[in-house]
Scaffold this active site. Sequence first.
Site, PDB file in Angstrom:
ATOM      1  N   TYR A  87       1.189  -1.421   0.457  1.00 23.49           N
ATOM      2  CA  TYR A  87      -0.173  -0.363   0.317  1.00 23.49           C
ATOM      3  C   TYR A  87       1.429   1.383   0.231  1.00 23.49           C
ATOM      4  CZ  TYR A  87      -3.427   3.120   1.749  1.00 23.49           C
ATOM      5  OH  TYR A  87      -4.085   4.329   2.048  1.00 23.49           O
ATOM      6  N   GLU A 173      10.139  -7.782   4.128  1.00 23.82           N
ATOM      7  CA  GLU A 173      10.117  -7.827   5.665  1.00 23.82           C
ATOM      8  C   GLU A 173       9.995  -9.490   6.403  1.00 23.82           C
ATOM      9  OE1 GLU A 173       7.910  -5.881   3.835  1.00 23.82           O
ATOM     10  OE2 GLU A 173       5.687  -6.166   4.904  1.00 23.82           O
ATOM     11  N   ASP A 229       8.560 -11.505  29.025  1.00 29.96           N
ATOM     12  CA  ASP A 229       9.118  -9.726  29.579  1.00 29.96           C
ATOM     13  C   ASP A 229       9.045  -9.710  31.225  1.00 29.96           C
ATOM     14  OD1 ASP A 229       8.148 -10.208  26.730  1.00 29.96           O
ATOM     15  OD2 ASP A 229       5.998  -9.701  27.035  1.00 29.96           O
ATOM     16  N   LYS A 368       9.961  -8.101  21.124  1.00 34.97           N
ATOM     17  CA  LYS A 368      10.347  -9.712  21.585  1.00 34.97           C
ATOM     18  C   LYS A 368      11.345 -10.554  21.861  1.00 34.97           C
ATOM     19  CE  LYS A 368       7.885 -12.280  24.301  1.00 34.97           C
ATOM     20  NZ  LYS A 368       6.090 -12.414  25.096  1.00 34.97           N
TER      21      LYS A 368
END
Length: 510
Positions: A87, A173, A229, A368
């Site tokens: 896009y 990506e 985390d 992460k």
Amino acid sequence: MYGKDMNELVLVLDFGGQYKELIAGAVRKLSVYSEIKPGHLRAAEIRRINPIGIILTGGPNSVYLPDSAQCDPAIFTLGIPILGICYGMQMMCHMLGGGVSAGETGEYGRVTVIPSNQSVLFDTDKPFKALMSHKDAVTRLPKGFIASASTASCFAACENPAKKLYGVQFHPETKHTDGGQEIIKTFLFKICCAAGDYKLDDYIDTQVRKIRQEAGKENVLLALSGGVDSSVCASLLSKAIPGQLVCIFVDHGFMRLNEGDEIEDLFSRQKLRFIRVNAQARFLAKLKGISNPEKKRKIIGKEFIRVFEEEAAKLGRIPYLAQGTIYPDVVESGGAFGATIKSHHNVGGLPKNLSFTKIIEPLSGLFKDEVRVLGRKLGLPAFLVNRQPFPGPGLAIRITGEVTKKKLELLRKADAILREELDRLKHRPDQYFTVLTDTLSVGVKGDDRTYDPVIAVRAVSTGDFMTCEYSPIPHRILSRISSRITGEIPSVSRVVYDITSKPPATVEWE
Ligand code: XMP
């Protein structure tokens, strides 16, 4: 060094594409700091931030529709290199006078792309496979642009090197594009002239200083779930303010085999005050008679907060709360839209109205993967650092129907067998677990007829857990898993393998 005040920055402007975090993560993996910002960020603000490059993400709309997202047109005249993806490329071409329209069939999946040998962006002219996912396509290039790659049916890439504007219709990506990382690398280092100054090496020292400054002499409370985390957060805080940190681990009883003990064992040896609250009976009582998945999730979330508050109150005045919030949580809460498929419950995610005067979030700038790297640097064990995502409500949402102690014990055994078998594979699925279904089926064991529950095995491949495909686990391994589960757990009648993608299914069953 770390952060936009100290590092070169690449801005990822978001137009609602699913892969924005993959893009920003791919840039950081190449040692260039990146941040995601809303697509409509004004050119004047961008000039002030002064990035070395801009990447425009994909998005779900058609650029030619009146309400579709657009960037500030002035960004194309800033002289900052821009790479538009999907896009992003269509929008750039549309806004600069090119043509975009709906193709007849679109292109989806891995498609052969033929680069031109005139291109700055591609350092090959050999065809390669790239992930395409588009119906609209650029039909006419804006003035000054050349086609730098094509497929059988569209401009796969275009560029105007004099203006430093580049576009690719495919997704470099994702791992489904061969050489995708090389393309991003060329954009960063050849076109944006990046130095690659982003390293996590001194992140620990920088954060330790920052945490000490933020905490001063006050005590800090952390809700520790044992997930990656909150564990990395605990470890970092214990390095910074060992005498001031209290960690509360609410054990709701829905953890996997030995997990609660492993967490206790690890953190009770660290320089912090660790409190394990054994609240299993309390949670089970609350779930008695409850089968509806959303109700289960809500009850567990609410009860968790209640237990946490009660324990915190016993400790006296602790004014500051620490949380293991990571960068995707920050990005998602800034612009989340869409239907609630499931009310996700993160054990560490507490409501903002708790009476703390400050929230400390030392991981809020990290992805992460980066948190895992940090965990390793902090010396946390592999079982914790490489832990797969595990839902806040734990095994309670991997048991369809009412949750009971007996069912939890059964599921823990099945799950441990599955993990033992798949953990030893070289190429493991991204997430795998078992589900105890509420379906009973007839079996035969010895000379006896049985009528016992069915265990479902779920194993998925995914990059971001927003979508997934089931993993094609070899049949001989599936067959070993099945015979071990039915053999070692007498009360299981059969094992089935879930081969559904997301969408239409979700990763978890509830
Ligand atoms: P779904 O089932 O929504 O799951 O496709 C996507 C990913 O999120 C994990 N998951 C959760 N994680 N709290 C969490 O922290 C939750 O309530 C929760 N529910 C699902 C799931 O395991 C998968 O990795």
